[in-house]
Design an enzyme around this catalytic site. Structure first.
Site, PDB file in Angstrom:
ATOM      1  N   LYS A  55      -3.407  -1.287   3.343  1.00  0.00           N
ATOM      2  CA  LYS A  55      -2.535  -0.313   3.017  1.00  0.00           C
ATOM      3  C   LYS A  55      -3.784   0.749   2.413  1.00  0.00           C
ATOM      4  O   LYS A  55      -4.708   0.719   1.878  1.00  0.00           O
ATOM      5  CB  LYS A  55      -1.539  -0.781   1.703  1.00  0.00           C
ATOM      6  CG  LYS A  55      -0.793   0.343   1.072  1.00  0.00           C
ATOM      7  CD  LYS A  55      -0.036  -0.453   0.016  1.00  0.00           C
ATOM      8  CE  LYS A  55       1.039   0.578  -0.675  1.00  0.00           C
ATOM      9  NZ  LYS A  55       1.736  -0.180  -1.655  1.00  0.00           N
ATOM     10  N   SER A  60       6.917   0.079  -0.561  1.00  0.00           N
ATOM     11  CA  SER A  60       5.973   1.109  -0.140  1.00  0.00           C
ATOM     12  C   SER A  60       5.030   0.782   0.875  1.00  0.00           C
ATOM     13  O   SER A  60       4.532   1.379   1.502  1.00  0.00           O
ATOM     14  CB  SER A  60       5.447   1.558  -1.382  1.00  0.00           C
ATOM     15  OG  SER A  60       4.409   0.861  -2.044  1.00  0.00           O
ATOM     16  N   SER A  78       6.815  -3.723  -3.490  1.00  0.00           N
ATOM     17  CA  SER A  78       6.158  -3.163  -2.307  1.00  0.00           C
ATOM     18  C   SER A  78       5.400  -3.873  -1.275  1.00  0.00           C
ATOM     19  O   SER A  78       5.100  -3.278  -0.100  1.00  0.00           O
ATOM     20  CB  SER A  78       5.026  -2.195  -2.885  1.00  0.00           C
ATOM     21  OG  SER A  78       5.663  -1.066  -3.316  1.00  0.00           O
TER      22      SER A  78
END
Lengths: 103, 490
Positions: free
Chosen positions: B79, B154, B178
């Site tokens: 990420k 996310s 997330s």
């Protein structure tokens, strides 16, 4: 503010918060935020159903205690490497617009 | 079989038997990313040069038989909120578009030392604020199962990359679902670790008291292999846990059943609003777990309905403080065509942040401002104590809890973006875990209308080993985690 009162969100309040948050909102953003903030805060007021008078706040997320370490000199990041990301730098310092003006 | 179809474990065997080199493997992935990712859009940065160098180093290790680990030569992605030295780390925000950290975060440094090969960085909602990646400052990631739907968020790019065969595993970050939320939307296995189990050093913070780094992969076993590599105490993170980690994958290899385990089913998570097909899939999964020797019991988490407001109020407050540093002075975007320092702050932040980020900074600034602190932030922190106590009480009568991850399968792109409150409510089943700091595993357990369904398994602090055991045993009896999206064969 008492916990039972409902906050009235208007453009003035949104502008005041924007100034505290250092955001230069457009008029359109300000107008959009008014009903959205009102909705969100209204939904969040369900917390007032709970009596939390004698409940301690939960600041730490686990059983962790404060940790300290020996105050030893260790290798650090070279200034040049750190400053490579600065928008503007000179002689090992970051440069910003002049703050003090000569009278 | 093509390399992208193999699990971490299978790929490792090919590598050590010299049936494929780390460089060939890395090039096969880069080629697939080049071909398929323009449709999925899971990567914001592909690090080809870095990948070649790391793959050659891995091949050297394999050749010499030195420093071999289960991840040596295995490609992965992270990420874009995890700092990578010399490689752009943007949090999918325009304000950090050109930011290149001068150090690696601890999790990346640890993976480097195992010989894993970084392919690139994944798209996300800006600074982790969102449940769809639609709040990315760059573009929206597509759900590999149906390109008209969101991948969740996310860490949507990290989940989509695993689901589409664009990386065998990724590192996500979970502040309020997330990792688990996109894992369930994309049909992959994702672990939200205990707060402090993986060092946060070098993770760009959203909510410092919630943020956790966790692996996403195609099976609980692969997740265990990654967790072993990244977990552990780190003197550079004062909130990291000192307890030693367990040999997770070895424990899994010895696990045959779930005899003696008590599984709590919290009634507050099976309520109106939960999609009927999802509920049926979950009930079937619970029966499957019972057939492996576990016993299901009903439990109650009475403060569940308060988790969303508590989570968001604390998030707004901590995020507004954490994002104050993006002011155009030391790094990141800076608008200099202005007259004063104040205007540098105002214009940089106005131009650099997206709508959702501004909304949350504003609400946080409000919640912390004079006159409102007690009514919002302090109140939320007190109710957080009640929610944490709910879990402590539940874990007196059961070992783990099973719940849905989200109320529905992946929603359509654009469906919730104009109504922020509606988007917040999509997180209803995932945020309480972060308030309590406990770990939770998301495991695929069904498909509805061509979109995956996820099951969430929660446990007490540092119970990763048990959660992985449940997931692993369940996956040894079911094949949901081996199903692939239509773009798999592209």
């Amino acid at each position: 503010m008492s916990q039972k009162e409902e906050v009235k969100v208007d453009e003035e309040l949104v502008r005041e918060i924007a100034s505290l948050a250092r955001l230069d909102l457009t008029d359109e953003e300000t107008r959009t935020f008014v009903p959205q903030f009102q909705d969100i805060l209204k939904y969040f007021s369900i917390l007032n159903e709970l009596d939390t008078e004698n409940i301690p706040p939960a600041y730490l997320s686990s059983a962790n205690k404060s940790v300290t370490r020996a105050d030893k000199v260790e290798e650090s990041v070279p200034t040049q490497e750190f400053l490579a990301n600065a928008p503007q730098a000179k002689d090992g310092y970051v440069v910003i617009p002049r703050v003090l003006i000569e009278q | 079989m093509e390399p992208y179809e193999l699990s971490v474990q299978q790929t490792h065997e090919l590598l050590v038997n010299r049936e494929i080199s780390a460089e060939e493997l890395m090039r096969a992935y880069l080629e697939r990313i080049q071909r398929l990712d323009p449709k999925v859009k899971s990567y914001v940065t592909v690090t080809e040069e870095n990948a070649i160098e790391q793959a050659r180093d891995a091949d050297q290790r394999i050749k010499m038989g030195e420093g071999l680990t289960p991840l040596t030569g295995i490609p992965y992605a992270a990420k874009d909120s995890l700092s990578t030295r010399g490689i752009p780390t943007t949090c999918s925000s325009k304000i950090l578009e050109n930011y290149k950290p001068f150090y690696d975060c601890t999790a990346i440094r640890k993976l480097k030392s195992t010989g894993a090969v970084l392919l690139g960085k994944n798209n996300m909602d800006e600074f982790g604020m969102g449940s769809s990646t639609e709040n990315s400052g760059f573009f929206t990631t597509r759900n590999p199962w149906n390109f008209d739907h969101v991948p969740g968020g996310s860490s949507g790019g990290s989940a989509a990359a695993v689901a589409a065969g664009l990386a065998p595993f990724t590192l996500g970050e979970d502040t309020g679902g997330s990792v688990r939320h996109p894992a369930s939307f994309c049909g992959v296995t994702g672990l939200k670790t205990t707060y402090g189990r993986v060092s946060r050093y070098g993770l760009l913070p959203l909510v410092s008291s919630f943020d956790t780094i966790g692996p996403m992969a195609r099976s609980a076993y692969d997740v265990a292999l990654v967790l072993e590599a990244i977990a552990g105490h780190d003197p550079k993170d004062s909130t990291s846990r000192i307890e030693s980690i367990q040999p997770y994958s070895e424990i899994l290899r010895k696990t045959e059943n779930l005899r003696g385990l008590r599984i709590g089913i919290p009634k507050e998570y099976f309520v109106e609003g939960l999609d009927a097909e999802m509920e049926a899939a979950l009930r079937a999964a619970i029966r499957q777990i019972e057939s492996l020797g576990a016993r299901a019991v009903e439990v109650s988490l009475p403060h569940t309905q308060y988790a969303i407001p508590v989570y968001y109020l604390i998030l707004f407050a901590e995020a507004s403080s954490n994002l104050a540093k993006y002011d155009g002075v030391r790094f990141g975007l800076s608008e200099r065509n202005v007259d004063s320092l104040l205007d540098v702050y105002l214009k940089t932040r106005e131009m650099g942040f997206g709508a959702e980020t501004k909304r949350r900074i504003m609400l946080g600034t409000f919640a912390l401002s004079a006159g409102y602190y007690d009514a919002y932030y302090l109140k939320a922190q007190k109710v957080r104590t009640l929610i944490r106590r709910d879990f402590e009480k539940a874990f007196e009568t059961c070992d783990a809890l099973i719940t849905p991850v989200a109320p529905t399968t992946a929603f359509r792109i654009g469906e919730k973006i104009s109504n922020p409150l509606d988007m917040y409510l999509a997180d209803v089943f995932v945020v309480a875990v972060n308030l309590a700091g406990i770990p939770a595993l998301s495991v695929p357990c069904g498909i509805s209308n061509g979109l995956p369904i996820g099951m969430q398994i929660m446990g007490p602090h540092l119970s990763e080993e048990m959660l992985l055991r449940i997931g692993y045993t369940y996956q040894s009896q079911t094949d949901w985690h081996t199903k692939h999206p239509p773009c798999w064969n592209d």
